[in-house]
Enzyme design. Structure first.
Site, PDB file in Angstrom:
ATOM      1  N   LYS A   1      -3.455  31.132  32.333  1.00 64.35           N
ATOM      2  CA  LYS A   1      -4.449  30.932  31.271  1.00 64.35           C
ATOM      3  C   LYS A   1      -5.843  30.787  31.881  1.00 64.35           C
ATOM      4  O   LYS A   1      -6.818  31.346  31.381  1.00 64.35           O
ATOM      5  CB  LYS A   1      -4.072  29.703  30.430  1.00 64.35           C
ATOM      6  CG  LYS A   1      -2.859  29.978  29.549  1.00 64.35           C
ATOM      7  CD  LYS A   1      -2.210  28.719  28.978  1.00 64.35           C
ATOM      8  CE  LYS A   1      -0.900  29.117  28.270  1.00 64.35           C
ATOM      9  NZ  LYS A   1      -0.130  27.969  27.774  1.00 64.35           N
TER      10      LYS A   1
ATOM     11  N   GLN B   1      -0.715  21.663  27.493  1.00 68.26           N
ATOM     12  CA  GLN B   1       0.465  22.433  27.903  1.00 68.26           C
ATOM     13  C   GLN B   1       1.740  21.638  27.602  1.00 68.26           C
ATOM     14  O   GLN B   1       1.854  20.475  27.992  1.00 68.26           O
ATOM     15  CB  GLN B   1       0.365  22.762  29.409  1.00 68.26           C
ATOM     16  CG  GLN B   1       1.489  23.623  29.924  1.00 68.26           C
ATOM     17  CD  GLN B   1       1.493  25.030  29.306  1.00 68.26           C
ATOM     18  OE1 GLN B   1       0.446  25.659  29.174  1.00 68.26           O
ATOM     19  NE2 GLN B   1       2.656  25.504  28.919  1.00 68.26           N
TER      20      GLN B   1
ATOM     21  N   ASP C   1      -4.051  26.591  20.021  1.00 64.61           N
ATOM     22  CA  ASP C   1      -2.616  26.892  20.051  1.00 64.61           C
ATOM     23  C   ASP C   1      -2.062  26.991  18.630  1.00 64.61           C
ATOM     24  O   ASP C   1      -0.945  27.468  18.428  1.00 64.61           O
ATOM     25  CB  ASP C   1      -1.870  25.777  20.805  1.00 64.61           C
ATOM     26  CG  ASP C   1      -1.271  26.254  22.117  1.00 64.61           C
ATOM     27  OD1 ASP C   1      -1.180  27.479  22.307  1.00 64.61           O
ATOM     28  OD2 ASP C   1      -0.895  25.391  22.929  1.00 64.61           O
TER      29      ASP C   1
END
Ligand code: NAP
Length: 291
Positions: free
Chosen positions: A52, A96, A119
């Site tokens: 990422k 994460q 997200d």
């Protein structure tokens, strides 16, 4: 067998983001920025976070990385999220997953400001997506929709069977496919589903996100159908430098002599997840500037 590789798809998405980012900056805006929070040292999570970061930097985004120890207390993580929510120079926040067991992941996700939730996991974004309003769409399902579009795989009027009902893959995937515009007829399976094969054999598209290698093989899929393999499983393999290889949830090799389209692992929809995160981050930056 037709291999639905996602490298070209993701490169075309990234190229489009690059152009839109250049335009955005040329209009006097600062570069989009993404803050990534990693707690603990899970090797797979470290790999995802590194990918990422690389993608963000390659697009000219600003990237902030927070690597916290596995014994970080929940209240300290929540405090960091509050800080990132407040900071004007942060457009997108990603925590994460998975988080260590001592931390309530739902509580942490809930704390992210919806307008920075790139997200798409906060209840506000999930709810907005469910009723078809503008929202950040979770990256893996969004990437799968893009892959289907790229390869001209029609969803309208088609039967789609999804194996898995998690909040990050199965459920949002079902919501996207049943929406007006996608117009699929969707079946969502879980571990209590009776006769899984019956559901997959009637499907034009099977999306498998079970987290177990070999969940399906060619005998589960009818001729002419497409398989989207979301699974990422580490299989011990002493012949590899790292000691393991990656495999999806579908037995890829079993499809070789079949009239079936299938995404590989690696080289499949995992690549799209990162590209879609970048697209959501650019979107967050644009929306936060009020356009
Ligand atoms: P998860 O939270 O463990 O959910 C797995 C789901 O599959 C559950 O709903 C489970 O049912 C269902 N399931 C498992 N075995 C099944 C079977 N034999 N028949 C029917 N249903 C079955 O996993 P996840 O987070 O959704 O991830 C799934 C996989 O995708 C993992 O391998 C993960 O690493 C991968 N993944 C990849 C990406 C990417 O970017 N490529 C992104 C996210 C996840 P129950 O609810 O009944 O337990």
């Amino acid at each position: 067998m037709r291999r639905l590789g996602c490298k070209k798809v993701s490169e075309s998405v990234l190229e489009n983001i690059r152009k839109r980012t250049e335009l955005f900056i040329s209009e006097g805006n600062r570069a989009p920025s993404l803050a990534v929070v990693l707690v603990g040292e899970d090797p797979a999570s470290q790999t995802y976070v590194r990918k990422k970061a690389e993608a963000a930097l390659s697009l000219g985004f600003v990237h902030f990385q927070y690597s916290l120890s596995a014994d970080t207390e929940e209240k300290d993580l929540l405090h960091l999220i509050d800080e990132l929510n407040e900071r004007d120079d942060v457009d997108g926040i990603l925590v994460q997953l998975p988080l260590p067991r001592s931390i309530d992941a739902d509580k942490v996700i809930d704390r992210i400001a919806p307008e920075k939730d790139v997200d798409g996991f906060t209840p506000i974004n999930v709810g907005r997506m469910a009723i078809g309003k503008e929202a950040f769409i979770p990256c893996t399902p969004k990437g799968i929709m893009e892959t289907l579009r790229y390869y001209g795989i029609e969803t309208a009027g088609k039967n789609v069977t999804i194996i898995g009902r998690s909040n990050i893959v199965g459920k949002p995937m079902a919501l996207l496919l049943m929406q007006k515009g996608a117009d699929a007829t969707v079946t969502v399976c879980n571990t209590k589903t009776q006769n899984l094969k019956e559901h997959t054999l009637s499907a034009d598209i099977v999306i498998v996100a079970a987290g177990h290698p070999g969940t399906i093989d060619e005998s589960y899929i009818k001729d002419g159908a497409a398989v989207i393999d979301v699974g990422v499983n580490r299989i011990d393999d002493p012949s590899k430098e790292k000691g393991f290889r990656l495999a999806g949830d579908a037995d890829y090799d079993s499809f070789r002599d079949r009239d079936v389209s299938i995404t590989p692992v690696p080289g499949g929809v995992g690549l799209m997840t990162v590209s879609m995160l970048m697209e959501n981050t650019l979107e967050a930056a644009i929306r936060r500037r009020g356009r």
